[in-house]
Motif scaffolding. Structure first.
Motif, PDB file in Angstrom:
ATOM      1  N   TYR A  56       0.828  -1.206   0.000  1.00 47.49           N
ATOM      2  CA  TYR A  56       0.000   0.000   0.000  1.00 47.49           C
ATOM      3  C   TYR A  56       0.861   1.254   0.000  1.00 47.49           C
ATOM      4  CZ  TYR A  56      -2.678   3.862   1.890  1.00 47.49           C
ATOM      5  OH  TYR A  56      -3.220   5.105   2.093  1.00 47.49           O
ATOM      6  N   ARG A  57       1.954   1.241   0.757  1.00 48.30           N
ATOM      7  CA  ARG A  57       2.825   2.416   0.810  1.00 48.30           C
ATOM      8  C   ARG A  57       3.364   2.740  -0.578  1.00 48.30           C
ATOM      9  NH1 ARG A  57       5.455   4.857   4.889  1.00 48.30           N
ATOM     10  NH2 ARG A  57       5.083   3.128   6.330  1.00 48.30           N
ATOM     11  N   GLY A  58       3.829   1.709  -1.295  1.00 54.81           N
ATOM     12  CA  GLY A  58       4.336   1.931  -2.643  1.00 54.81           C
ATOM     13  C   GLY A  58       3.249   2.387  -3.600  1.00 54.81           C
ATOM     14  N   LEU A  59       2.081   1.776  -3.512  1.00 58.12           N
ATOM     15  CA  LEU A  59       0.968   2.178  -4.368  1.00 58.12           C
ATOM     16  C   LEU A  59       0.544   3.616  -4.101  1.00 58.12           C
ATOM     17  CD1 LEU A  59      -1.400  -0.932  -4.439  1.00 58.12           C
ATOM     18  CD2 LEU A  59      -0.208   0.096  -6.377  1.00 58.12           C
ATOM     19  N   ALA A  60       0.524   3.987  -2.815  1.00 58.22           N
ATOM     20  CA  ALA A  60       0.137   5.357  -2.466  1.00 58.22           C
ATOM     21  C   ALA A  60       1.096   6.357  -3.087  1.00 58.22           C
ATOM     22  CB  ALA A  60       0.099   5.516  -0.950  1.00 58.22           C
ATOM     23  N   GLY A  61       2.380   6.007  -3.122  1.00 57.66           N
ATOM     24  CA  GLY A  61       3.354   6.887  -3.758  1.00 57.66           C
ATOM     25  C   GLY A  61       3.201   6.934  -5.260  1.00 57.66           C
ATOM     26  N   ALA A  62       2.654   5.865  -5.850  1.00 60.62           N
ATOM     27  CA  ALA A  62       2.524   5.781  -7.299  1.00 60.62           C
ATOM     28  C   ALA A  62       1.232   6.397  -7.820  1.00 60.62           C
ATOM     29  CB  ALA A  62       2.612   4.320  -7.748  1.00 60.62           C
ATOM     30  N   ILE A  63       0.118   6.147  -7.118  1.00 58.48           N
ATOM     31  CA  ILE A  63      -1.180   6.593  -7.641  1.00 58.48           C
ATOM     32  C   ILE A  63      -1.986   7.415  -6.645  1.00 58.48           C
ATOM     33  CG2 ILE A  63      -1.339   4.672  -9.268  1.00 58.48           C
ATOM     34  CD1 ILE A  63      -3.182   3.243  -7.325  1.00 58.48           C
ATOM     35  N   GLY A  64      -1.411   7.689  -5.479  1.00 62.40           N
ATOM     36  CA  GLY A  64      -2.127   8.468  -4.478  1.00 62.40           C
ATOM     37  C   GLY A  64      -2.806   7.570  -3.458  1.00 62.40           C
ATOM     38  N   PRO A  65      -2.965   8.037  -2.219  1.00 63.47           N
ATOM     39  CA  PRO A  65      -3.504   7.197  -1.148  1.00 63.47           C
ATOM     40  C   PRO A  65      -4.938   6.743  -1.360  1.00 63.47           C
ATOM     41  CG  PRO A  65      -3.257   9.478  -0.419  1.00 63.47           C
ATOM     42  CD  PRO A  65      -2.561   9.375  -1.733  1.00 63.47           C
ATOM     43  N   VAL A  66      -5.789   7.584  -1.936  1.00 65.74           N
ATOM     44  CA  VAL A  66      -7.189   7.198  -2.122  1.00 65.74           C
ATOM     45  C   VAL A  66      -7.304   6.050  -3.114  1.00 65.74           C
ATOM     46  CG1 VAL A  66      -9.463   7.951  -2.908  1.00 65.74           C
ATOM     47  CG2 VAL A  66      -8.051   9.494  -1.521  1.00 65.74           C
ATOM     48  N   ALA A  67      -6.672   6.213  -4.283  1.00 71.90           N
ATOM     49  CA  ALA A  67      -6.714   5.153  -5.299  1.00 71.90           C
ATOM     50  C   ALA A  67      -6.030   3.892  -4.788  1.00 71.90           C
ATOM     51  CB  ALA A  67      -6.048   5.633  -6.585  1.00 71.90           C
ATOM     52  N   ALA A  68      -4.953   4.063  -4.009  1.00 74.53           N
ATOM     53  CA  ALA A  68      -4.242   2.904  -3.466  1.00 74.53           C
ATOM     54  C   ALA A  68      -5.119   2.141  -2.481  1.00 74.53           C
ATOM     55  CB  ALA A  68      -2.946   3.353  -2.791  1.00 74.53           C
ATOM     56  N   ARG A  69      -5.841   2.865  -1.632  1.00 70.03           N
ATOM     57  CA  ARG A  69      -6.748   2.196  -0.681  1.00 70.03           C
ATOM     58  C   ARG A  69      -7.829   1.417  -1.422  1.00 70.03           C
ATOM     59  NH1 ARG A  69      -6.278   7.080   2.344  1.00 70.03           N
ATOM     60  NH2 ARG A  69      -8.286   7.839   1.549  1.00 70.03           N
ATOM     61  N   GLN A  70      -8.382   2.025  -2.446  1.00 70.07           N
ATOM     62  CA  GLN A  70      -9.434   1.355  -3.214  1.00 70.07           C
ATOM     63  C   GLN A  70      -8.902   0.092  -3.881  1.00 70.07           C
ATOM     64  OE1 GLN A  70     -10.622   4.533  -5.829  1.00 70.07           O
ATOM     65  NE2 GLN A  70     -12.069   5.400  -4.359  1.00 70.07           N
ATOM     66  N   LEU A  71      -7.711   0.185  -4.477  1.00 69.53           N
ATOM     67  CA  LEU A  71      -7.150  -0.971  -5.171  1.00 69.53           C
ATOM     68  C   LEU A  71      -6.836  -2.100  -4.194  1.00 69.53           C
ATOM     69  CD1 LEU A  71      -6.097  -2.412  -7.622  1.00 69.53           C
ATOM     70  CD2 LEU A  71      -3.944  -1.150  -7.410  1.00 69.53           C
ATOM     71  N   MET A  72      -6.201  -1.762  -3.071  1.00 70.20           N
ATOM     72  CA  MET A  72      -5.846  -2.799  -2.101  1.00 70.20           C
ATOM     73  C   MET A  72      -7.101  -3.481  -1.563  1.00 70.20           C
ATOM     74  SD  MET A  72      -2.591  -3.177  -1.881  1.00 70.20           S
ATOM     75  CE  MET A  72      -2.614  -4.246  -0.447  1.00 70.20           C
ATOM     76  N   ALA A  73      -8.138  -2.709  -1.289  1.00 67.23           N
ATOM     77  CA  ALA A  73      -9.374  -3.295  -0.779  1.00 67.23           C
ATOM     78  C   ALA A  73      -9.998  -4.240  -1.804  1.00 67.23           C
ATOM     79  CB  ALA A  73     -10.358  -2.187  -0.402  1.00 67.23           C
ATOM     80  N   GLN A  74      -9.869  -3.894  -3.083  1.00 66.15           N
ATOM     81  CA  GLN A  74     -10.440  -4.726  -4.134  1.00 66.15           C
ATOM     82  C   GLN A  74      -9.645  -6.007  -4.356  1.00 66.15           C
ATOM     83  OE1 GLN A  74     -10.490  -2.023  -7.439  1.00 66.15           O
ATOM     84  NE2 GLN A  74     -12.166  -0.798  -6.606  1.00 66.15           N
ATOM     85  N   LEU A  75      -8.337  -5.941  -4.172  1.00 68.01           N
ATOM     86  CA  LEU A  75      -7.507  -7.106  -4.441  1.00 68.01           C
ATOM     87  C   LEU A  75      -7.923  -8.321  -3.611  1.00 68.01           C
ATOM     88  CD1 LEU A  75      -3.865  -5.687  -4.754  1.00 68.01           C
ATOM     89  CD2 LEU A  75      -5.418  -6.393  -6.579  1.00 68.01           C
ATOM     90  N   TRP A  76      -8.358  -8.080  -2.387  1.00 65.83           N
ATOM     91  CA  TRP A  76      -8.693  -9.207  -1.505  1.00 65.83           C
ATOM     92  C   TRP A  76      -9.913  -9.981  -1.985  1.00 65.83           C
ATOM     93  CZ3 TRP A  76      -4.606  -9.973   1.149  1.00 65.83           C
ATOM     94  CH2 TRP A  76      -3.835  -8.901   1.611  1.00 65.83           C
ATOM     95  N   THR A  77     -10.701  -9.396  -2.874  1.00 64.14           N
ATOM     96  CA  THR A  77     -11.924 -10.072  -3.326  1.00 64.14           C
ATOM     97  C   THR A  77     -11.862 -10.486  -4.783  1.00 64.14           C
ATOM     98  OG1 THR A  77     -12.962  -7.958  -3.934  1.00 64.14           O
ATOM     99  CG2 THR A  77     -13.282  -8.736  -1.673  1.00 64.14           C
ATOM    100  N   ARG A  78     -10.730 -10.277  -5.429  1.00 65.83           N
ATOM    101  CA  ARG A  78     -10.631 -10.563  -6.863  1.00 65.83           C
ATOM    102  C   ARG A  78      -9.979 -11.910  -7.134  1.00 65.83           C
ATOM    103  NH1 ARG A  78      -9.303  -4.990 -10.172  1.00 65.83           N
ATOM    104  NH2 ARG A  78     -11.115  -3.818  -9.434  1.00 65.83           N
ATOM    105  N   THR A  79     -10.207 -12.408  -8.337  1.00 59.33           N
ATOM    106  CA  THR A  79      -9.528 -13.621  -8.768  1.00 59.33           C
ATOM    107  C   THR A  79      -8.082 -13.273  -9.071  1.00 59.33           C
ATOM    108  OG1 THR A  79      -9.968 -13.277 -11.122  1.00 59.33           O
ATOM    109  CG2 THR A  79     -11.655 -14.446  -9.830  1.00 59.33           C
ATOM    110  N   LEU A  80      -7.257 -14.294  -9.239  1.00 56.32           N
ATOM    111  CA  LEU A  80      -5.849 -14.071  -9.556  1.00 56.32           C
ATOM    112  C   LEU A  80      -5.710 -13.268 -10.837  1.00 56.32           C
ATOM    113  CD1 LEU A  80      -2.844 -14.614  -9.069  1.00 56.32           C
ATOM    114  CD2 LEU A  80      -3.126 -16.774 -10.305  1.00 56.32           C
TER     115      LEU A  80
END
Length: 245
Positions: A56-80
């Motif tokens: 999340y720390r790296g993602l926040a630096g790459a795309i911003g904390p809001v988008a990073a939070r959304q992406l990380m939250a989605q990853l836990w429910t997605r297929t590979l």
């Protein structure tokens, strides 16, 4: 297994670089999965939680904390496949941003080149549409099309509909021709032409050049942050693989 090692909140905070409260807040926001609870009610984390927070720390630096939070939250429910595609989309997004800035740089170079040409020919008389088309290596119908699209305007049109172009219009036509020759579509050319006035008011090409270089540096730094997050993102996806197969 190493991924099943029990960690306290303070352990996760120390390993991830976040405070204890931040770990709890990010768990609440779904950046990491909910921690298990011990018999006495304390949170029990695993090394996967640490990897997720680092990712999340790296993602926040790459795309911003809001988008990073959304992406990380989605990853836990997605297929590979979905998780891999979502991460690939972040890389692709940064690549598109970089391409857009490079495109803007090429446009600026074309504008400056044609401005220099226009300055050298400042004493030139007006041109007819036939003369200007010949000078640019385009058809007169192309110039009329550019006129309809609002890209180039003749200085005057006589009663016989004969067009004459002043030096300023000739310079604008040269810029349009250069941009079109570089592969720019009509909407993009129109945006650039419309921005010329604000470009002059905003400090000129030199300032814009600095802004574009700074933008490239920012994108490069964000790309590095994403690369740093790569191994941790892979660990996050790997941790969910058994549940998806």
């Amino acid at each position: 297994m190493a991924d099943q090692i029990a960690l306290r909140t303070v352990d996760v905070a120390r390993e991830s670089g976040y405070s204890v409260q931040q770990v709890r807040d990010l768990e609440r926001l779904g950046v990491v999965p909910a921690a298990a609870r011990s018999s006495n009610g304390y949170r029990v984390y695993t090394p996967v939680h640490v990897r997720a927070l680092r990712a999340y720390r790296g993602l926040a630096g790459a795309i911003g904390p809001v988008a990073a939070r959304q992406l990380m939250a989605q990853l836990w429910t997605r297929t590979l496949a979905e998780a891999a595609a979502a991460i690939s989309a972040v890389h692709a997004g940064l690549a598109r941003e970089r391409d857009e800035v490079l495109r803007a740089q090429r446009a600026l170079w074309a504008i400056e080149s044609e401005a220099a040409h226009h300055a050298a020919a400042e004493g030139d008389d007006t041109m007819t549409i036939t003369e200007l088309a010949a000078a640019l290596g385009v058809r007169t119908s192309t110039l009329r099309f550019w006129e309809r699209e609002g890209l180039v305007a003749p200085d005057r049109v006589t009663s016989l509909r004969a067009r004459r172009y002043a030096p300023s219009a000739i310079g604008a036509a040269r810029i349009v021709a250069a941009l079109r020759g570089s592969g720019y579509g009509i909407p993009a050319v129109r945006d650039i032409i419309d921005s010329l006035h604000s470009l002059e008011e905003g400090g000129g090409p030199e300032r814009v050049r600095r802004i574009l270089v700074e933008r490239l540096d920012q994108i490069a730094a964000r790309s590095v942050e994403l690369l740093r997050a790569g191994a941790d993102l892979a660990a996050v996806v790997d941790s969910l693989t058994p549940a998806r197969t």
